[in-house]
Design a protein around this motif. Structure first.
Motif, PDB file in Angstrom:
ATOM      1  N   GLU A 163      20.779  49.074 -30.176  1.00 26.60           N
ATOM      2  CA  GLU A 163      20.387  49.531 -31.508  1.00 26.60           C
ATOM      3  C   GLU A 163      20.554  51.041 -31.640  1.00 26.60           C
ATOM      4  O   GLU A 163      21.018  51.540 -32.683  1.00 26.60           O
ATOM      5  N   ALA A 164      20.210  51.788 -30.601  1.00 27.45           N
ATOM      6  CA  ALA A 164      20.328  53.245 -30.663  1.00 27.45           C
ATOM      7  C   ALA A 164      21.765  53.686 -30.876  1.00 27.45           C
ATOM      8  O   ALA A 164      22.028  54.695 -31.543  1.00 27.45           O
ATOM      9  N   ALA A 165      22.715  52.932 -30.336  1.00 25.21           N
ATOM     10  CA  ALA A 165      24.125  53.273 -30.527  1.00 25.21           C
ATOM     11  C   ALA A 165      24.553  53.030 -31.971  1.00 25.21           C
ATOM     12  O   ALA A 165      25.344  53.794 -32.538  1.00 25.21           O
ATOM     13  N   ILE A 166      24.019  51.970 -32.566  1.00 26.55           N
ATOM     14  CA  ILE A 166      24.340  51.701 -33.971  1.00 26.55           C
ATOM     15  C   ILE A 166      23.822  52.829 -34.858  1.00 26.55           C
ATOM     16  O   ILE A 166      24.543  53.337 -35.737  1.00 26.55           O
ATOM     17  N   THR A 167      22.593  53.247 -34.622  1.00 22.55           N
ATOM     18  CA  THR A 167      22.004  54.276 -35.475  1.00 22.55           C
ATOM     19  C   THR A 167      22.588  55.656 -35.190  1.00 22.55           C
ATOM     20  O   THR A 167      22.959  56.387 -36.126  1.00 22.55           O
ATOM     21  N   ASP A 168      22.685  56.029 -33.912  1.00 23.46           N
ATOM     22  CA  ASP A 168      23.039  57.405 -33.552  1.00 23.46           C
ATOM     23  C   ASP A 168      24.540  57.667 -33.509  1.00 23.46           C
ATOM     24  O   ASP A 168      24.981  58.796 -33.760  1.00 23.46           O
ATOM     25  N   LEU A 169      25.344  56.638 -33.193  1.00 19.99           N
ATOM     26  CA  LEU A 169      26.778  56.839 -33.003  1.00 19.99           C
ATOM     27  C   LEU A 169      27.644  56.209 -34.094  1.00 19.99           C
ATOM     28  O   LEU A 169      28.839  56.470 -34.159  1.00 19.99           O
ATOM     29  N   ILE A 170      27.049  55.394 -34.951  1.00 22.89           N
ATOM     30  CA  ILE A 170      27.821  54.745 -36.016  1.00 22.89           C
ATOM     31  C   ILE A 170      27.292  55.117 -37.400  1.00 22.89           C
ATOM     32  O   ILE A 170      28.000  55.706 -38.216  1.00 22.89           O
ATOM     33  N   LEU A 171      26.013  54.817 -37.671  1.00 26.27           N
ATOM     34  CA  LEU A 171      25.468  55.065 -39.002  1.00 26.27           C
ATOM     35  C   LEU A 171      25.231  56.548 -39.271  1.00 26.27           C
ATOM     36  O   LEU A 171      25.587  57.061 -40.341  1.00 26.27           O
ATOM     37  N   LYS A 172      24.639  57.254 -38.330  1.00 27.16           N
ATOM     38  CA  LYS A 172      24.305  58.667 -38.546  1.00 27.16           C
ATOM     39  C   LYS A 172      25.529  59.536 -38.783  1.00 27.16           C
ATOM     40  O   LYS A 172      25.540  60.349 -39.726  1.00 27.16           O
ATOM     41  N   PRO A 173      26.609  59.421 -37.987  1.00 25.65           N
ATOM     42  CA  PRO A 173      27.792  60.261 -38.234  1.00 25.65           C
ATOM     43  C   PRO A 173      28.741  59.689 -39.283  1.00 25.65           C
ATOM     44  O   PRO A 173      29.821  60.238 -39.491  1.00 25.65           O
ATOM     45  N   HIS A 174      28.344  58.588 -39.961  1.00 26.75           N
ATOM     46  CA  HIS A 174      29.210  57.947 -40.958  1.00 26.75           C
ATOM     47  C   HIS A 174      30.573  57.636 -40.319  1.00 26.75           C
ATOM     48  O   HIS A 174      31.615  58.041 -40.817  1.00 26.75           O
ATOM     49  N   ARG A 175      30.559  56.900 -39.246  1.00 26.39           N
ATOM     50  CA  ARG A 175      31.730  56.694 -38.411  1.00 26.39           C
ATOM     51  C   ARG A 175      32.814  55.874 -39.114  1.00 26.39           C
ATOM     52  O   ARG A 175      32.567  54.836 -39.690  1.00 26.39           O
ATOM     53  N   GLN A 176      34.027  56.397 -39.091  1.00 27.83           N
ATOM     54  CA  GLN A 176      35.242  55.717 -39.524  1.00 27.83           C
ATOM     55  C   GLN A 176      35.087  55.072 -40.901  1.00 27.83           C
ATOM     56  O   GLN A 176      34.919  55.776 -41.887  1.00 27.83           O
ATOM     57  N   GLU A 177      35.128  53.748 -41.021  1.00 28.86           N
ATOM     58  CA  GLU A 177      35.101  53.120 -42.344  1.00 28.86           C
ATOM     59  C   GLU A 177      33.835  53.401 -43.139  1.00 28.86           C
ATOM     60  O   GLU A 177      33.804  53.175 -44.352  1.00 28.86           O
TER      61      GLU A 177
END
Length: 307
Positions: A163-177
């Motif tokens: 879950e921390a990877a989803i929040t910190d590495l995907i959602l927070k930086p607005h990753r890619q798409e």
């Protein structure tokens, strides 16, 4: 839910409600070049497949097939597009991640050019983009993502994601798409340029892509009338789909990704500042009111439009 208006007429905020049998058909018939734009997760893959078969696409100097010609920011880049083919395709399409490409189209295209924006309500788009990015990572298609943050079990066809990877590495930086939705594209500058230039502009619900392509095929490549182009990047037959589970940060419990997204959906934008930019959000909401109230969910900007 917005009540549908079944009359082909001017909508509440001045848009013209079109239909596919006559209104949009006549508009395409009387237009010159067609420019189709959209954020990620709004039928872009389907539009690109159609355009590839209806006039072709450009090859860049390094041989890469270029599907983002409308994002060319410099005169040099656009000059290469201009001279690469003698007959420039009548229909061009690109995903957009900022307002600049559309503003340039408003300002720099002839008055008979038709500009189509495939729209998706932003919360729905963000959820779809998050699902897509996570699925791509589980499938091994995003090699830059830390492999320590997820675990794939091929025998169970299962992917466990921290879950921390989803929040910190995907959602927070607005990753890619996740980048470049309405918050970056439909800005105050976008609406100012729309009003100042009054282009032949259409907004469509991305779900109406099949109907739009039927009309475009009729006038630009009738040989495609019987073909289906409805695709998404996860259904091209080449990528294995995994059942994704989220390992909660608090206690390690595993929950299905779809359940996790449903529980969190209303707070994602607020938590991670997806709407913290120059937006004029009220104008987008007025446009959406007109769009979703129109029976065929496709509207044209008029001189009376008030967004």
């Amino acid at each position: 839910n917005i009540e549908k208006d079944f009359d082909d007429k001017t909508m509440k905020y001045g848009s013209k409600c079109l239909d596919f049998e006559e209104g949009f058909d006549n508009l395409v018939a009387s237009s010159g070049s067609v420019y189709i734009t959209m954020p990620s997760k709004a039928a872009g893959t389907t539009f690109q497949s159609f355009v590839n078969s209806c006039g072709g696409i450009y090859d860049t100097q390094n041989g890469r097939r270029d599907t983002s010609v409308l994002n060319a920011l410099s005169v040099e880049e656009r000059s290469n597009v201009f001279t690469e083919k003698y007959h420039i395709p009548k229909i061009l399409t690109s995903h957009v991640v900022q307002d600049t490409p559309l503003i340039r189209l408003f300002e720099q295209t002839p008055r008979d050019s038709l500009i189509i924006y495939s729209h998706r309500e932003e919360t729905s788009r963000i959820i779809s983009a998050a699902r897509h990015v996570i699925s791509e990572i589980c499938g091994g298609h995003r090699k830059d993502f830390p492999a320590t943050e997820y675990e794939v079990d091929e025998t169970k066809n299962e992917c466990v994601f921290n879950e921390a990877a989803i929040t910190d590495l995907i959602l927070k930086p607005h990753r890619q798409e996740l980048e470049g939705g309405a918050f970056n594209v439909m800005t105050c500058k976008f609406y100012e340029a729309l009003e100042a230039n009054f282009p032949r502009m259409v907004f469509m619900n991305y779900k109406q892509v099949d109907q739009v392509l039927k009309v475009l095929s009729k006038h630009h490549c009738p040989e495609n009338m019987s073909r289906s182009f409805h695709l998404n990047s996860a259904s091209n037959g080449k990528k294995k789909a995994f059942s994704v589970l989220v390992k909660l940060r608090k206690d390690g419990e595993l929950v299905p990704l779809e359940d996790w997204l449903e529980v969190k959906r209303d707070k994602i934008e607020w938590t991670f500042d997806y709407k913290a930019f120059d937006q004029c959000k009220a104008k987008t909401r007025k446009m959406e009111d007109d769009l979703f109230a129109c029976k065929d969910e496709i509207i044209q900007v008029t001189g009376d439009t008030s967004y």
